[in-house]
Write a protein that holds these residues in place. Structure first.
Motif, PDB file in Angstrom:
ATOM      1  N   PRO A 112       0.894  -1.237  -0.054  1.00 18.40           N
ATOM      2  CA  PRO A 112       0.092  -0.037  -0.116  1.00 18.40           C
ATOM      3  C   PRO A 112       0.934   1.295  -0.102  1.00 18.40           C
ATOM      4  O   PRO A 112       1.961   1.421   0.627  1.00 18.40           O
ATOM      5  N   VAL A 113       0.228   2.192  -0.614  1.00 23.29           N
ATOM      6  CA  VAL A 113       1.049   3.634  -0.788  1.00 23.29           C
ATOM      7  C   VAL A 113       0.198   4.728  -0.248  1.00 23.29           C
ATOM      8  O   VAL A 113      -0.860   4.814  -0.636  1.00 23.29           O
ATOM      9  N   CYS A 114       0.827   5.637   0.481  1.00 21.53           N
ATOM     10  CA  CYS A 114       0.301   6.864   0.840  1.00 21.53           C
ATOM     11  C   CYS A 114       1.099   7.814   0.165  1.00 21.53           C
ATOM     12  O   CYS A 114       1.870   8.140   0.055  1.00 21.53           O
ATOM     13  N   LEU A 115       0.214   8.669  -0.601  1.00 16.84           N
ATOM     14  CA  LEU A 115       0.731   9.880  -1.091  1.00 16.84           C
ATOM     15  C   LEU A 115       0.707  11.044  -0.203  1.00 16.84           C
ATOM     16  O   LEU A 115      -0.557  11.478   0.148  1.00 16.84           O
ATOM     17  N   ALA A 116       1.619  11.736   0.015  1.00 13.69           N
ATOM     18  CA  ALA A 116       1.854  12.922   1.063  1.00 13.69           C
ATOM     19  C   ALA A 116       2.336  14.061   0.543  1.00 13.69           C
ATOM     20  O   ALA A 116       3.585  14.170   0.127  1.00 13.69           O
ATOM     21  N   GLY A 117       1.423  15.070   0.145  1.00 12.26           N
ATOM     22  CA  GLY A 117       1.828  16.113  -0.620  1.00 12.26           C
ATOM     23  C   GLY A 117       1.810  17.521   0.356  1.00 12.26           C
ATOM     24  O   GLY A 117       0.675  17.566   0.998  1.00 12.26           O
ATOM     25  N   VAL A 118       2.548  18.489   0.115  1.00  9.44           N
ATOM     26  CA  VAL A 118       2.706  19.857   0.494  1.00  9.44           C
ATOM     27  C   VAL A 118       2.508  20.824  -0.426  1.00  9.44           C
ATOM     28  O   VAL A 118       3.193  20.766  -1.528  1.00  9.44           O
ATOM     29  N   ASP A 119       1.397  21.662  -0.462  1.00  6.50           N
ATOM     30  CA  ASP A 119       1.255  22.953  -1.381  1.00  6.50           C
ATOM     31  C   ASP A 119       0.862  22.369  -2.509  1.00  6.50           C
ATOM     32  O   ASP A 119      -0.102  21.541  -2.697  1.00  6.50           O
ATOM     33  N   MET A 120       1.635  22.583  -3.806  1.00  6.31           N
ATOM     34  CA  MET A 120       1.128  22.143  -4.971  1.00  6.31           C
ATOM     35  C   MET A 120       1.443  20.480  -5.061  1.00  6.31           C
ATOM     36  O   MET A 120       0.896  20.143  -5.837  1.00  6.31           O
ATOM     37  N   GLY A 121       2.280  20.143  -4.326  1.00  8.78           N
ATOM     38  CA  GLY A 121       2.240  18.545  -4.028  1.00  8.78           C
ATOM     39  C   GLY A 121       1.084  17.859  -3.268  1.00  8.78           C
ATOM     40  O   GLY A 121       0.732  16.704  -3.763  1.00  8.78           O
ATOM     41  N   GLY A 122       0.283  18.968  -2.755  1.00  9.63           N
ATOM     42  CA  GLY A 122      -0.940  18.370  -2.272  1.00  9.63           C
ATOM     43  C   GLY A 122      -1.782  18.132  -3.520  1.00  9.63           C
ATOM     44  O   GLY A 122      -2.682  17.134  -3.514  1.00  9.63           O
ATOM     45  N   GLY A 136      -6.077   8.188  -7.443  1.00 10.24           N
ATOM     46  CA  GLY A 136      -6.879   7.089  -7.980  1.00 10.24           C
ATOM     47  C   GLY A 136      -5.847   5.994  -8.320  1.00 10.24           C
ATOM     48  O   GLY A 136      -6.244   4.911  -8.935  1.00 10.24           O
ATOM     49  N   HIS A 137      -4.595   6.032  -8.486  1.00  6.44           N
ATOM     50  CA  HIS A 137      -3.491   4.921  -8.766  1.00  6.44           C
ATOM     51  C   HIS A 137      -3.771   3.769  -8.092  1.00  6.44           C
ATOM     52  O   HIS A 137      -4.343   3.774  -6.898  1.00  6.44           O
ATOM     53  N   GLU A 138      -4.045   2.781  -8.718  1.00  4.09           N
ATOM     54  CA  GLU A 138      -4.210   1.345  -8.004  1.00  4.09           C
ATOM     55  C   GLU A 138      -3.563   1.001  -6.861  1.00  4.09           C
ATOM     56  O   GLU A 138      -4.084   0.286  -5.784  1.00  4.09           O
ATOM     57  N   ALA A 139      -2.230   1.416  -6.469  1.00  4.23           N
ATOM     58  CA  ALA A 139      -1.480   1.176  -5.445  1.00  4.23           C
ATOM     59  C   ALA A 139      -1.779   2.022  -4.241  1.00  4.23           C
ATOM     60  O   ALA A 139      -1.230   1.742  -3.213  1.00  4.23           O
ATOM     61  N   VAL A 140      -2.204   3.214  -4.559  1.00 10.01           N
ATOM     62  CA  VAL A 140      -2.656   4.171  -3.468  1.00 10.01           C
ATOM     63  C   VAL A 140      -3.856   3.714  -2.609  1.00 10.01           C
ATOM     64  O   VAL A 140      -5.069   3.713  -3.074  1.00 10.01           O
ATOM     65  N   SER A 141      -3.376   3.567  -1.227  1.00  6.87           N
ATOM     66  CA  SER A 141      -4.528   3.318  -0.306  1.00  6.87           C
ATOM     67  C   SER A 141      -5.076   4.571   0.580  1.00  6.87           C
ATOM     68  O   SER A 141      -6.039   4.605   1.169  1.00  6.87           O
ATOM     69  N   SER A 142      -4.025   5.553   0.533  1.00  6.11           N
ATOM     70  CA  SER A 142      -4.335   6.915   1.303  1.00  6.11           C
ATOM     71  C   SER A 142      -3.871   7.977   0.556  1.00  6.11           C
ATOM     72  O   SER A 142      -2.694   8.002   0.098  1.00  6.11           O
ATOM     73  N   VAL A 143      -4.273   9.135   0.878  1.00  4.82           N
ATOM     74  CA  VAL A 143      -3.724  10.506   0.556  1.00  4.82           C
ATOM     75  C   VAL A 143      -3.511  11.535   1.617  1.00  4.82           C
ATOM     76  O   VAL A 143      -4.682  11.517   2.355  1.00  4.82           O
ATOM     77  N   LEU A 144      -2.697  12.133   2.002  1.00  5.64           N
ATOM     78  CA  LEU A 144      -2.317  13.119   2.972  1.00  5.64           C
ATOM     79  C   LEU A 144      -2.105  14.479   1.794  1.00  5.64           C
ATOM     80  O   LEU A 144      -1.044  14.492   1.179  1.00  5.64           O
ATOM     81  N   ALA A 145      -2.946  15.567   2.267  1.00  6.94           N
ATOM     82  CA  ALA A 145      -2.754  16.895   1.731  1.00  6.94           C
ATOM     83  C   ALA A 145      -2.557  17.920   2.626  1.00  6.94           C
ATOM     84  O   ALA A 145      -3.520  18.265   3.343  1.00  6.94           O
ATOM     85  N   VAL A 146      -1.554  18.570   2.609  1.00  4.96           N
ATOM     86  CA  VAL A 146      -1.015  19.603   3.766  1.00  4.96           C
ATOM     87  C   VAL A 146      -0.992  20.933   3.081  1.00  4.96           C
ATOM     88  O   VAL A 146       0.033  21.035   1.892  1.00  4.96           O
ATOM     89  N   ALA A 147      -1.848  21.894   3.386  1.00  5.01           N
ATOM     90  CA  ALA A 147      -1.852  23.135   2.775  1.00  5.01           C
ATOM     91  C   ALA A 147      -1.733  23.168   1.301  1.00  5.01           C
ATOM     92  O   ALA A 147      -1.146  23.626   0.630  1.00  5.01           O
TER      93      ALA A 147
END
Length: 253
Positions: free
Chosen positions: A105-115, A123-134
């Motif tokens: 499982p993969v978590c995408l954790a992005g900040v600013d434009m990375g969020g 929606g990538h099939e490996a992604v189970s969670s998303v963290l978007a900071v600011a």
């Protein structure tokens, strides 16, 4: 002599933060800030100190679980309109995690434009969670389709935003979260009152919140009561959850 072809740029994964586990059972991809439009390469000084601090925090917390934490090194600094380069690089990085470590499982954790990139690539099939900071989000425009949210169905999503953010409008992340919540109950959003874009005043609490969410989403650790409550609460309560001062000193119930 014939003109040399310009080599195609490619995204890369930075070296794993902290000791890379012998057996990887989950991964976090850190997506740094970016610019709205830029064809320049990212500076060697990227990512920011805040992204590195988040990476170190998560790597320490997940070491025994087999967590690998990598920073995504973008091809370009900019989002660049319909090219959405940063989101494409996030999707490539998720593919690379699968290639290196298998079906984890993969978590995408992005900040600013990375969020924004994390939310788009969620929606990538490996992604189970998303963290978007600011997260940086575009102003709403009736002539332009709204930011997509359907790809977040089936993922756990946490958005964190300072109420005094003057770079990225916290109201825009609230509206996106409200739309996403209609299709996916596993969406919550925390507000950091009186804090700005960098979330410097409450850095310790924000890092603990991120750790709590990521460890729960990737490895099934029990979430803290505030995060559980935020997921369970109906809108707008669970999307305007205040981050309490001192969060993290006593995470468990």
């Amino acid at each position: 002599m014939g003109q040399q072809a310009t080599p195609l740029r490619s995204a890369r994964l930075g070296r794993a933060i902290g000791p890379e586990p012998q057996s990887v059972s989950g991964a976090v991809l850190l997506l740094p800030e970016g610019e709205e439009v830029s064809a320049r390469r990212p500076s060697p000084l990227w990512p920011s100190a805040s992204v590195r601090a988040l990476g170190r925090k998560l790597a320490r917390a997940g070491r025994e679980e087999g967590l690998a934490v990598h920073v995504v090194q973008y091809r370009y600094r900019g989002w660049n309109g319909s090219e959405a380069h940063l989101a494409a690089d996030a999707s490539w990085a998720a593919d690379e995690i699968v290639r290196r470590y298998g079906d984890v499982p993969v978590c995408l954790a992005g900040v600013d434009m990375g969020g924004r990139a994390a939310l788009h690539a969620g929606g990538h099939e490996a992604v189970s969670s998303v963290l978007a900071v600011a997260p940086w989000l575009p102003e709403e425009d009736v002539a332009v389709p709204p930011e997509p949210v359907k790809q977040l169905a089936g993922r756990r999503v946490l958005i964190v935003h300072g109420t005094n953010d003057e770079r990225t409008d916290p109201e825009l992340s609230f509206r996106l979260a409200a739309r996403a919540k209609k299709a996916n109950r596993d969406v919550c959003r925390f507000e950091v009152h009186s804090d700005g874009h960098g979330l410097h005043q409450h850095r310790a609490e924000v890092l603990c919140l991120c750790e709590d969410f990521v460890m729960g989403a990737l490895f099934g650790r029990a979430l803290s009561r505030p995060v559980e409550d935020a997921f369970a609460a109906p809108p707008p309560l669970g999307l305007r959850m205040p981050l309490a001062s001192g969060f993290g000193r006593s995470l468990r119930r």
